[in-house]
Design a protein around this motif. Structure first.
Motif: not given
Ligand code: ADP
Ligand code: MG
Length: 726
Positions: A401-405, A392-394, A413-419
């Protein structure tokens, strides 16, 4: 204003936002005298005690002199033995008439002396635990002998018959002149560590002051010292330890407090001016493509305060520099709608936004609200918390990343580096005081030019907000949405409170019963909440539909329990303070807070904000057995007032800013003497003076400001990352 697209970092502002205070290369002036000598070499210290002092943060003679008392005690001689003293403290100068020791129990022994004060006789008693290894009374037997003149400091039970017996804490022989540091005057009381006594520290301090205090340099510009009629620093430092009078103590304290506050304000103002010189390189256009339909489908009219605050935020966002704004508003004042308006402005302009909440439940709740309010609007929104499955997270991260959100709601959890967000421009942090300083600056690091809105339901007076978050602009929602019923609050017994729960349920209403759980990890507290749930459902509340919710439950289960309660499928929700923020069930009209004395003032106010969400009269019952004055004061305040601003102020007074803000944050303020609550007038002076200094000399480069600049760098240079945001 047109929107110019810009990728992160295109403007080279990354570095600029770090906001290092760059006051240019003035040389640091180190004191050449004895102030920088290691304390170890002071007479009577040595390596062992030096190690103890280092625990107190004292390494040099200069540090020692700046180790200010935590309190003072007035030890003037007690002249009238017939009057009980308010504090019970007694200080006597007397001659020993008779003395001797007694065994009072298997381990306890007493030493008693009859003293003549000139105006009468009293009995002085020393208590000691017996030791097998040595005579605990050895020195008393030597010193307290008939004919000896001494000072005693002790306690006496107040009695209408006057003072008959004193329990002695300290005594001093009159023939040893050192008594002058310890009695017959206002005496400093220091925070100690084991192995260092008040007596030792007072004597050491006196020696250090005697040898070195004249070396204290005045870092304040002459004009300011004159204008504010400040004591010279040597005089102030001496007097804060050994004041000659209450008035001298006050003058010394306010001199030192003023200096601290001036430095703090200089740091804030510099920081703020620096932030404002950064260009974020884009602006927002109020297009109303989303804002108008959003307003239409709200179903209510915005309050005047909401409109004003939204305007303030919009005009910030349209500025060329990044916004850093604090939105204060009492529980229920409607902050969410304000935050959403700001987020929609960002989205209208093709940017992404985040909405970060401190708990899972609150994040879910926000997600629900947003979904409801943004129904049919083309805003792509997702929720992210740490409990999401990897898959789900992925999916969410990829879409992001694609700008679809457009909008991401979630917890830390929003702060994690891969977000990663390609177009993140607005961050909203709800209940900002629940987050650490670091978490807030991490959010800003996700995008170098981020506009930031932090929100709090624990409002504090504006002057204090400026001191605490000096580089923020402050907006305040000072008006409640119409039709809000304020919940009445009562101090109550458990029986009466539970009776009220049953009555409410009989009328088709719902209730919360809240138990304190101080740490989410505290097993003991949790067990008691569970046990109470069992007890209540089997006894008093038997026959009602009682549900349980606590922080240690899996988040899915929490969500289910909350949803069922919201849907009226349970009557009573037994809860830990996981429900403190955000829960919104209009049909819940009663709240019982058990062991209310164990909650903080702000928490209690937040908790009771969970009722009175609808139009029905609501009531909050505080069940408590307050044992301390503070706990009593908290409960009285809550019963008397429902005004979040008053409560915030009271909280600050009762607990001090340190606890209110979390020690990490407050610790960074480096205030040793000043108290931002009590010294509010000084703070205002310091702020005005700091503005004046920087208006005349924006980098403090003139000769008269050199020392001030050096001190400022020493104190605040390395703290800029948190100052950035806090
Ligand atoms: P808080 O400031 O505590 O976060 P919320 O944003 O949760 O407050 O708002 C509390 C409740 O008031 C919500 O149910 C919200 O929909 C409602 N509300 C907000 N603004 C208004 C308004 N102007 N008129 C009527 N109800 C409002
Ligand atoms: Mg809220």
């Amino acid at each position: 204003m047109a929107v110019t697209e810009a990728g992160n970092g295109t403007f080279g502002a990354d570095a600029a936002l770090e906001c290092h205070i760059n006051l240019s290369n003035g040389k640091f002036i180190k004191s050449s005298g004895t102030l920088s000598n290691p304390i170890q070499f002071l007479k009577g210290v040595g390596p062992r005690r030096a190690a103890l002092f280092s625990q107190l943060g004292i390494a040099t003679v200069g540090d020692l002199m700046r180790y200010f008392p935590r309190d003072w005690q007035n030890r003037e001689e007690t002249k009238d033995l017939t009057l009980p003293t308010a504090t019970g403290l007694v200080v006597l100068k007397a001659k020993v008439v008779k003395a001797g020791n007694f065994q009072a129990g298997p381990r306890l022994a007493l030493f008693k002396a009859k003293l003549n004060t000139g105006s009468g006789t009293v009995e002085a008693v020393w208590f000691k635990h017996l030791s097998r290894r040595f005579d605990v009374f050895a020195s008393l037997k030597k010193e307290v002998v008939p004919g000896a003149d001494l000072w005693v400091v002790g306690r006496a039970e107040p009695s209408l018959l006057g003072i008959r017996e004193i329990h002695v804490d300290e005594h001093y022989l009159l023939e040893d002149q050192r008594w002058r540091l310890h009695v017959g005057r206002i005496v400093p009381v220091y925070a100690l560590t084991e192995g260092i006594t008040q007596r030792f520290l007072r004597e050491l301090m006196n020696r250090a002051l005697h040898e070195s205090v004249e070396e204290s340099v005045d870092i304040l510009p002459k004009e300011l010292s004159l204008k504010r009629e400040l004591l010279a620093p040597a005089q102030a430092v001496k007097a804060i330890h050994f004041p000659g009078s209450q008035a001298e103590l006050e003058a010394a304290r306010s001199r030192l407090a003023y200096e601290e506050l001036l430095l703090l304000e200089l740091a804030w103002i510099l920081k703020r001016r620096q932030t404002r010189s950064i260009s974020k390189g884009f602006g927002y256009e109020i297009k109303r493509t989303l804002l108008t339909p959003f307003k239409k489908q709200l179903g209510f009219e915005l309050t005047g305060a909401q409109k004003r605050v939204i305007n303030e935020i919009f005009s910030d966002m349209q500025q060329g520099y990044p916004m850093t704004r604090l939105l204060q508003g009492d529980v229920g004042s409607g902050k969410t709608v304000v935050a959403l308006s700001a987020l929609l402005l960002a989205v209208e302009n093709g940017a992404q936004g985040v909405f970060m909440a401190p708990t899972e439940i609150l994040a879910h709740q926000h997600m629900n609200t947003i979904t409801r309010f943004l129904k049919a609007l083309p805003v792509r929104t997702a929720l992210l918390t740490s409990r999401f499955k990897p898959k789900e997270r992925e999916n969410i991260l990829t879409a992001l990343r694609k700008g679809e959100l457009d909008l991401l709601v979630g917890t830390h959890a929003l702060l994690e580096e891969d977000v990663q967000f390609p177009k993140l421009r607005l961050g909203v942090i709800d209940e900002q005081h629940r987050f650490g300083v670091r978490q807030r600056s991490t959010l800003r690091q996700k995008s170098s030019l981020l506009d930031l809105l932090v929100m709090t339901a624990t409002p504090i007076p504006r002057t204090l907000a400026l001191a605490l978050y000096g580089d923020l602009d402050v907006s305040t929602l000072d008006e409640m949405p119409p039709g809000k019923v304020t919940a009445e609050t009562a101090f109550s017994t458990e029986t009466a409170a539970l009776e009220a729960v049953k009555e409410a349920v009989a009328k088709g209403r719902q209730a919360y019963i809240v138990y304190p759980i101080i740490e989410e990890s505290s097993r003991l507290d949790l067990q008691s909440a569970k046990a109470e749930f069992k007890r209540l459902s089997e006894t008093t509340l038997h026959g009602l539909r009682v549900a349980l919710i606590h922080g240690a439950m899996p988040s899915r289960q929490k969500t289910v329990v909350m949803a069922e309660f919201a849907a009226g499928k349970s009557d009573v929700l037994v809860a830990t303070p996981v429900i403190e923020v955000g829960i919104d069930v209009a049909n819940a009209t009663v709240m019982v807070i058990q062991n209310a004395d164990r909650f903080g003032l702000a928490s209690l106010h937040q908790l009771r904000g969970r009722i009175g969400r609808g139009t029905e009269a609501s009531k909050c019952y505080l069940v408590a057995d307050p044992k301390t004055e503070q706990a009593k004061a908290r409960i009285e305040t809550l019963v008397a007032s429902s005004d979040g601003f008053r409560i915030g102020e009271e909280d600050l007074k009762l607990r001090g800013p340190g606890e209110m803000l979390g020690t990490a944050q407050h610790g960074e303020l480096t205030l040793k003497v000043a108290d931002i609550v009590k010294d509010a007038p000084l703070l205002a002076q310091a702020r005005a003076d700091a503005e004046g200094l920087l208006d005349a000399d924006e980098r403090l480069l003139s000769a008269g400001n050199t020392l001030l600049r050096e001190r400022l760098i020493e104190l605040y240079q390395h703290k800029w990352t948190w100052i950035d945001l806090a």
